[in-house]
Design an enzyme around this catalytic site. Structure first.
Site, PDB file in Angstrom:
ATOM      1  N   ARG A  24       0.788  -1.289  -0.088  1.00  0.00           N
ATOM      2  CA  ARG A  24       0.047   0.052   0.224  1.00  0.00           C
ATOM      3  C   ARG A  24       0.816   1.320  -0.163  1.00  0.00           C
ATOM      4  O   ARG A  24       1.846   1.238   0.543  1.00  0.00           O
ATOM      5  CB  ARG A  24      -0.924   0.109   1.300  1.00  0.00           C
ATOM      6  CG  ARG A  24      -1.976   1.114   1.240  1.00  0.00           C
ATOM      7  CD  ARG A  24      -3.073   0.885   0.303  1.00  0.00           C
ATOM      8  NE  ARG A  24      -4.282   1.615   0.637  1.00  0.00           N
ATOM      9  CZ  ARG A  24      -5.386   1.617  -0.299  1.00  0.00           C
ATOM     10  NH1 ARG A  24      -4.885   1.226  -1.548  1.00  0.00           N
ATOM     11  NH2 ARG A  24      -6.468   2.295   0.020  1.00  0.00           N
ATOM     12  N   THR A  43      -8.512   0.499 -10.673  1.00  0.00           N
ATOM     13  CA  THR A  43      -7.816  -0.661 -10.091  1.00  0.00           C
ATOM     14  C   THR A  43      -7.736  -1.962 -11.110  1.00  0.00           C
ATOM     15  O   THR A  43      -8.687  -1.781 -12.001  1.00  0.00           O
ATOM     16  CB  THR A  43      -8.270  -1.048  -8.671  1.00  0.00           C
ATOM     17  OG1 THR A  43      -8.373   0.024  -7.875  1.00  0.00           O
ATOM     18  CG2 THR A  43      -7.821  -2.203  -7.852  1.00  0.00           C
ATOM     19  N   THR A 102      -3.386  -0.961  -7.974  1.00  0.00           N
ATOM     20  CA  THR A 102      -4.490   0.408  -8.149  1.00  0.00           C
ATOM     21  C   THR A 102      -3.407   1.519  -7.977  1.00  0.00           C
ATOM     22  O   THR A 102      -2.372   1.772  -7.783  1.00  0.00           O
ATOM     23  CB  THR A 102      -5.370   0.366  -6.922  1.00  0.00           C
ATOM     24  OG1 THR A 102      -6.265   1.353  -7.239  1.00  0.00           O
ATOM     25  CG2 THR A 102      -4.942   0.606  -5.514  1.00  0.00           C
ATOM     26  N   SER A 129      -9.999  -1.213   0.478  1.00  0.00           N
ATOM     27  CA  SER A 129     -11.015  -2.292   0.277  1.00  0.00           C
ATOM     28  C   SER A 129     -10.740  -3.491  -0.281  1.00  0.00           C
ATOM     29  O   SER A 129     -11.368  -4.383  -0.758  1.00  0.00           O
ATOM     30  CB  SER A 129     -12.201  -1.534  -0.391  1.00  0.00           C
ATOM     31  OG  SER A 129     -12.741  -0.522   0.200  1.00  0.00           O
ATOM     32  N   GLY A 169     -12.794  -2.075  -7.894  1.00  0.00           N
ATOM     33  CA  GLY A 169     -14.131  -1.335  -7.774  1.00  0.00           C
ATOM     34  C   GLY A 169     -14.389  -0.595  -6.588  1.00  0.00           C
ATOM     35  O   GLY A 169     -15.447  -0.360  -6.008  1.00  0.00           O
ATOM     36  N   GLY A 170     -12.976   0.052  -5.986  1.00  0.00           N
ATOM     37  CA  GLY A 170     -13.281   0.958  -4.757  1.00  0.00           C
ATOM     38  C   GLY A 170     -13.816   0.196  -3.591  1.00  0.00           C
ATOM     39  O   GLY A 170     -13.567  -1.116  -3.467  1.00  0.00           O
TER      40      GLY A 170
END
Ligand code: GLU
Length: 599
Positions: free
Chosen positions: A108, A409, A427, A476, A496-497
């Site tokens: 991340r 993403t 993403t 997410s 897709g968030g």
């Protein structure tokens, strides 16, 4: 540096893969097409035919799942440059068949050391920035983790060098690839933002307009960037010249003198420094782990909320769904479990959530205290409150929370002949990231830090997802691997968030609870209940299931054309694979296997 062995020119279409979408040809001549492939010897599914072909070649040439995943991911950085690439981050879940162990890499993006809780508060008026103002800025850029993820994966589990695995992608970037409708649409959606930066405009708005479908898109700068990293190592990015250019772009956004389309906001510089970049490290947290009907489910842990929310929701379904339920009742439980899990996620889950609390949220005991809130005959009023941590029975705390969405993403799923499995979602956050191509380097920067909440969302309770120095924004992303009798059974992930969570959950529910085959589970219309008044649904979901669900009191919000762009692999008892991509969403994905089954 080792290089890939010479690639064969075998055309898999001749071996039985049915052509549905236009086939793609990788550097070595391997062609692939179609959303479903069954067979053995290794399998891969991605959103893009070229990336799938590149990964398949690696598998065919003796590489393992990690090698193929990294080569395909690097290719997605070329052909899906608005969804993923070395300017971004992601979560990698890996099953090592020999060690019988599931590991994760948290790649991340990370906030700079200078970040504070008021990162996205305008000092001029004390109010949060408008989302687009925050996004198209240097402020939204976190130190990217994608390249460090690839390096860590290859070093720990791969059989090839990272340098060799970047070569096919560099060739695609150099020779070019055909622009498809999805690519053109991604640019079209970003014309105003892309126009603000010369480097982005030159690369993606040739002649001032989005590239035509069927035209050839090249990216020689990215080819050179990949080759520099191949030659010098990832230090060229994290501590070297590429990093210096990245930081210059963040700190002094290279705004065009004459943007063709006006932009409504000032373009603000960000605080990311060379030392933030040099200090970037992947984390390797234990995966989340829970049981569902005798299966074992593993996924990505914090700072992603994905694994926690998916597993909590599955536990609620397991605890509450009556046997003999109708299909509508199954969907009712899917939606209610999603809302409850989202309430808990919003209240409790962020980068720094105590691992003991994570365990609590994905425990059967917690699920019981949540499942008892579900009325089989009537939908709960949304938003539902989160569960009270020290409560018992059906105790609830106060307030719900926001439900952010994203569009970008990408995701890929790979398995090899040795039984290793990769599920990887990566993403830039929004489609087109923060809209800045690093000049001369050919990749787009992320805007991942806008995944932090700009202000507290939990009333008087603390918000677990506010910005802070060196913190990672909550994700997410839910790369999930399900095991049956100790062996991989199903691997799935999607973009897709926040709807990533519900799409992964819905595919699992479709397959494991509603009795669909994997390709059916992937293709079925999707709906997403993220603890808001109305279900966000694809039109076909509303048409097909709306009457039954409305009768139970569910409400629908605005339709959305598509939810997710998933990829998955199912492992059959006989040692074969069913590799599955989207038949339609995002232009259709591509699945392939090394040895196709003969029908
Ligand atoms: N940034 C989002 C996350 O990490 C993903 C964005 C998207 O898939 O659209 O949760």
């Amino acid at each position: 540096m080792r290089f890939l062995p010479a690639l064969t020119a075998l055309s898999l279409t001749t071996l039985g893969i049915v052509a549905v979408a236009p086939p793609a040809v990788a550097g070595g001549g391997t062609t692939v097409s179609g959303p479903t492939a069954t067979g053995s010897g290794g399998a891969i599914a991605t959103v893009d035919a070229t990336a799938t072909a590149v990964g398949l070649e690696v598998l065919r040439n003796g590489g393992n799942a990690v090698d193929a995943a990294v080569a395909a991911a690097a290719t997605l950085g070329v052909v899906e440059p608005f969804s993923a690439g070395i300017g971004g981050g992601g979560f990698f879940v890996y099953y090592d068949a020999k060690r019988k162990k599931v590991s994760t890499i948290d790649g991340r993006e990370t906030a700079p050391a200078s970040a504070t809780e008021s990162l996205f508060i305008d000092p001029a008026d004390g109010l949060p920035y408008d989302f687009q103002e925050a996004r198209v800025s240097g402020l939204s850029v976190g130190a990217p983790g994608t390249l460090a993820t690839w390096e860590s994966a290859v070093r720990n589990w791969g059989t090839r060098s990272l340098g060799s695995l970047l070569q096919p992608a560099a060739r695609v970037a150099e020779r070019g690839f055909p622009v498809d409708a999805t690519f053109r649409q991604h640019v079209t959606d970003n014309v105003a933002a892309f126009s603000q930066f010369d480097a982005t405009r030159e690369l993606y708005l040739p002649g001032g307009a989005p590239p035509e479908v069927g035209s050839t898109q090249r990216n020689p700068d990215l080819a050179a960037t990949y080759r520099l990293i191949a030659a010098k190592g990832t230090g060229a990015f994290y501590r070297g010249d590429i990093g210096a250019d990245l930081i210059a772009t963040v700190q002094h956004p290279p705004v065009a003198d004459d943007p063709a389309v006006p932009w409504a906001y000032p373009i603000r510089p960000g605080g990311l420094t060379r030392s933030d970049l040099a200090g970037y490290r992947v984390r390797t947290p234990e995966p989340t782990k829970s049981d569902f009907r005798g299966l074992t489910v593993y996924s990505a842990n914090t700072p992603s909320s994905g694994g926690i929310a998916v597993e909590e929701a599955l536990n609620i379904i397991e605890a509450g769904l009556p046997s003999g339920a109708t299909d509508t009742e199954k969907l009712h439980y899917y939606l209610e479990a999603s809302a409850l899990a989202f309430a808990d996620r919003n209240r409790y889950v962020g980068a720094n959530t105590d691992p003991a609390l994570v365990k609590q949220l994905i425990s059967d005991r917690w699920a019981k205290t949540r499942a008892c809130r579900v009325d089989p005959g009537e939908a709960l009023t949304k938003p539902v409150p989160p569960g009270a941590l020290n409560g018992s029975g059906c105790a609830a705390a106060t307030v719900g929370g926001p439900s952010e969405q994203g569009q970008s993403t990408t995701n890929l799923t790979v398995a090899d002949r040795w039984g290793n499995v990769v599920e990887y979602t990566f993403t830039l956050e929004q489609t087109g990231g923060n809209a800045m191509v690093v000049p001369g380097r050919g990749f787009v920067l992320n805007n991942e830090l806008t995944d932090f909440n700009f202000t507290g969302t939990q009333g008087d309770a603390p918000d677990p997802n506010l910005p802070a120095a060196g913190k990672r924004p909550r994700s997410s992303i839910s790369p999930t691997i399900v095991f049956r009798d100790g062996k991989p059974y199903l691997a799935v992930g999607t973009p897709g968030g926040a709807s990533i969570i519900t799409t992964v959950l819905q595919i699992l529910v479709n397959r494991l609870v509603r009795g669909m085959t994997l390709p059916e589970a992937m293709a079925a219309p999707r709906g997403s209940q993220r603890n808001t008044a109305g279900i966000q649904a694809e039109p076909a979901f509303r048409t097909q299931y709306g009457p039954g669900l409305t009768a139970l009191g569910h409400e629908f919000g605005a339709d959305v054309a598509e939810l997710g762009a998933a990829t998955a692999i199912e492992f059959t008892r006989g040692g074969g694979f069913i590799a599955s991509a989207e038949p339609v969403r995002r232009g259709g994905g591509t699945a392939a296997v090394v040895r196709p089954a003969q029908n």
